[in-house]
Motif scaffolding. Structure first.
Motif, PDB file in Angstrom:
ATOM      1  N   MET A   1       0.933  -1.160  -0.046  1.00  0.00           N
ATOM      2  CA  MET A   1       0.091  -0.019   0.111  1.00  0.00           C
ATOM      3  C   MET A   1       1.108   1.164   0.175  1.00  0.00           C
ATOM      4  N   HIS A   2       0.493   2.078  -0.737  1.00  0.00           N
ATOM      5  CA  HIS A   2       1.152   3.302  -0.877  1.00  0.00           C
ATOM      6  C   HIS A   2       0.533   4.819  -0.500  1.00  0.00           C
ATOM      7  N   LYS A   3       1.085   5.391   0.429  1.00  0.00           N
ATOM      8  CA  LYS A   3       0.067   6.595   1.090  1.00  0.00           C
ATOM      9  C   LYS A   3       0.893   7.758   0.784  1.00  0.00           C
ATOM     10  N   ILE A   4       0.087   8.769   0.777  1.00  0.00           N
ATOM     11  CA  ILE A   4       0.605  10.347   0.848  1.00  0.00           C
ATOM     12  C   ILE A   4      -0.555  10.856   2.041  1.00  0.00           C
ATOM     13  N   THR A   5       0.083  11.844   2.600  1.00  0.00           N
ATOM     14  CA  THR A   5      -0.842  12.655   3.532  1.00  0.00           C
ATOM     15  C   THR A   5      -0.396  14.075   3.248  1.00  0.00           C
ATOM     16  N   ILE A   6      -1.872  14.839   3.229  1.00  0.00           N
ATOM     17  CA  ILE A   6      -1.701  16.322   2.704  1.00  0.00           C
ATOM     18  C   ILE A   6      -2.333  17.100   3.451  1.00  0.00           C
ATOM     19  N   SER A   7      -1.781  18.277   3.455  1.00  0.00           N
ATOM     20  CA  SER A   7      -2.439  19.477   4.071  1.00  0.00           C
ATOM     21  C   SER A   7      -2.676  20.422   2.888  1.00  0.00           C
ATOM     22  N   THR A  20      -5.081  11.785   4.241  1.00  0.00           N
ATOM     23  CA  THR A  20      -4.053  10.733   3.737  1.00  0.00           C
ATOM     24  C   THR A  20      -4.841   9.923   2.587  1.00  0.00           C
ATOM     25  N   TYR A  21      -4.265   9.584   1.482  1.00  0.00           N
ATOM     26  CA  TYR A  21      -4.693   8.980   0.569  1.00  0.00           C
ATOM     27  C   TYR A  21      -3.847   7.561   0.261  1.00  0.00           C
ATOM     28  N   GLU A  22      -4.514   6.691  -0.080  1.00  0.00           N
ATOM     29  CA  GLU A  22      -4.123   5.344  -0.373  1.00  0.00           C
ATOM     30  C   GLU A  22      -4.151   4.973  -1.387  1.00  0.00           C
ATOM     31  N   PHE A  23      -2.808   4.368  -2.371  1.00  0.00           N
ATOM     32  CA  PHE A  23      -3.076   3.709  -3.544  1.00  0.00           C
ATOM     33  C   PHE A  23      -2.302   2.249  -3.834  1.00  0.00           C
ATOM     34  N   ALA A  24      -2.910   1.586  -4.660  1.00  0.00           N
ATOM     35  CA  ALA A  24      -2.398   0.142  -4.895  1.00  0.00           C
ATOM     36  C   ALA A  24      -1.028   0.134  -5.289  1.00  0.00           C
ATOM     37  N   THR A  25      -0.700   1.229  -6.189  1.00  0.00           N
ATOM     38  CA  THR A  25       0.688   1.092  -6.977  1.00  0.00           C
ATOM     39  C   THR A  25       1.533   2.146  -6.674  1.00  0.00           C
ATOM     40  N   GLU A  26       2.714   2.135  -6.715  1.00  0.00           N
ATOM     41  CA  GLU A  26       3.709   3.318  -6.964  1.00  0.00           C
ATOM     42  C   GLU A  26       3.292   4.133  -8.095  1.00  0.00           C
ATOM     43  N   ALA A  27       2.839   3.529  -9.102  1.00  0.00           N
ATOM     44  CA  ALA A  27       2.581   4.372 -10.303  1.00  0.00           C
ATOM     45  C   ALA A  27       1.031   5.107  -9.974  1.00  0.00           C
ATOM     46  N   GLU A  28       0.100   4.636  -9.303  1.00  0.00           N
ATOM     47  CA  GLU A  28      -0.964   5.462  -9.218  1.00  0.00           C
ATOM     48  C   GLU A  28      -0.697   6.691  -8.099  1.00  0.00           C
ATOM     49  N   ALA A  30       2.308   8.185  -8.134  1.00  0.00           N
ATOM     50  CA  ALA A  30       2.917   9.072  -8.669  1.00  0.00           C
ATOM     51  C   ALA A  30       2.274   9.925  -9.890  1.00  0.00           C
ATOM     52  N   ALA A  31       1.121   9.452 -10.187  1.00  0.00           N
ATOM     53  CA  ALA A  31      -0.006  10.093 -11.077  1.00  0.00           C
ATOM     54  C   ALA A  31      -0.866  10.811 -10.310  1.00  0.00           C
ATOM     55  N   PHE A  32      -0.889  10.468  -9.049  1.00  0.00           N
ATOM     56  CA  PHE A  32      -1.813  11.533  -7.889  1.00  0.00           C
ATOM     57  C   PHE A  32      -0.874  12.715  -7.626  1.00  0.00           C
ATOM     58  N   ARG A  33       0.554  12.635  -7.459  1.00  0.00           N
ATOM     59  CA  ARG A  33       1.041  13.606  -7.396  1.00  0.00           C
ATOM     60  C   ARG A  33       1.303  14.673  -8.408  1.00  0.00           C
ATOM     61  N   LEU A  34       1.534  13.928  -9.703  1.00  0.00           N
ATOM     62  CA  LEU A  34       1.671  14.724 -10.857  1.00  0.00           C
ATOM     63  C   LEU A  34       0.450  15.643 -11.042  1.00  0.00           C
ATOM     64  N   GLY A  35      -0.697  15.153 -10.838  1.00  0.00           N
ATOM     65  CA  GLY A  35      -1.877  15.804 -10.774  1.00  0.00           C
ATOM     66  C   GLY A  35      -2.099  17.006  -9.865  1.00  0.00           C
ATOM     67  N   ILE A  36      -1.576  16.877  -8.679  1.00  0.00           N
ATOM     68  CA  ILE A  36      -1.728  17.894  -7.729  1.00  0.00           C
ATOM     69  C   ILE A  36      -0.614  18.945  -8.065  1.00  0.00           C
ATOM     70  N   THR A  37       0.496  18.585  -8.452  1.00  0.00           N
ATOM     71  CA  THR A  37       1.658  19.378  -8.849  1.00  0.00           C
ATOM     72  C   THR A  37       1.360  20.360  -9.885  1.00  0.00           C
ATOM     73  N   GLU A  38       0.701  19.390 -11.129  1.00  0.00           N
ATOM     74  CA  GLU A  38      -0.084  20.421 -12.166  1.00  0.00           C
ATOM     75  C   GLU A  38      -1.023  21.461 -11.696  1.00  0.00           C
ATOM     76  N   SER A  39      -1.863  21.065 -10.675  1.00  0.00           N
ATOM     77  CA  SER A  39      -2.834  22.187 -10.326  1.00  0.00           C
ATOM     78  C   SER A  39      -2.292  23.167  -9.366  1.00  0.00           C
ATOM     79  N   GLU A  40      -0.904  23.118  -9.058  1.00  0.00           N
ATOM     80  CA  GLU A  40      -0.455  24.038  -8.168  1.00  0.00           C
ATOM     81  C   GLU A  40      -0.532  25.497  -8.786  1.00  0.00           C
ATOM     82  N   GLY A  41      -0.791  26.438  -7.949  1.00  0.00           N
ATOM     83  CA  GLY A  41      -0.959  27.516  -8.434  1.00  0.00           C
ATOM     84  C   GLY A  41      -2.579  28.265  -8.213  1.00  0.00           C
TER      85      GLY A  41
END
Length: 165
Positions: A1-7, A20-28, A30-41
């Motif tokens: 299980m891959h997790k990320i916790t965000i404020s 906290t968000y949980e993902f089945a794979t590292e790729a998922e 990474a895709a989530f991080r890319l999405g939130i990075t793109e929305s930065e701003g």
């Protein structure tokens, strides 16, 4: 299980818990991080530890986990206070009751009702801005209840109530 916790947010409300968000794979993940990075701003975000609850230090206004605040201040801004009352021979806790300025409630009351000047108070005429409390705006009148005359003078420095520096 891959997790990320965000404020989430540039300035979330104090007390807002992180998500906290949980993902089945590292790729998922990474895709989530890319999405939130793109929305930065559009909306700021910070990766934090799981269990994080947003708070702000009342002194420096840095973002901080609420569990790390003491009296509303982060470790860098907290003054180092004595564990015991400043009165020699008194071992009561200055942080309980009506204590102030490092004195426990009982000693603070005795100082307030003393008919003669208390020994460690500085004569206002000889005092200067070097008094750390006054330099931070914590003049002797700060805890006075009621309306003060504009010419009320601090007992530790030459500043008067009606003429803040």
């Amino acid at each position: 299980m891959h997790k990320i916790t965000i404020s989430w947010g540039v300035s979330p409300e104090v007390g807002t818990p992180a998500t906290t968000y949980e993902f089945a794979t590292e790729a998922e993940l990474a895709a989530f991080r890319l999405g939130i990075t793109e929305s930065e701003g559009w909306m700021e975000w910070n990766e934090v530890e799981e269990g994080y609850v947003h708070a702000l230090c009342r002194s420096c206004e840095d973002r901080i986990d609420a569990k790390n605040l003491v009296k509303g201040q982060c470790a860098e801004c907290r003054p180092v206070e004595p564990a015991d009352c400043r009165t020699e021979g008194c071992d009561e806790d200055p942080d309980t009751g009506d204590g102030w300025n490092g004195f426990c409630g009982n000693c603070a009351d005795r100082r307030e009702t003393a008919s003669e000047p208390v020994p460690d108070e500085v004569d206002a005429a000889s005092a200067g801005p070097e008094d750390e409390r006054c330099a931070m705006g914590m003049h002797s009148w700060i805890d006075t209840v009621g309306k003060l005359a504009p010419d009320t003078q601090c007992t530790r420095c030459p500043e008067t109530y009606g003429s803040p520096a």
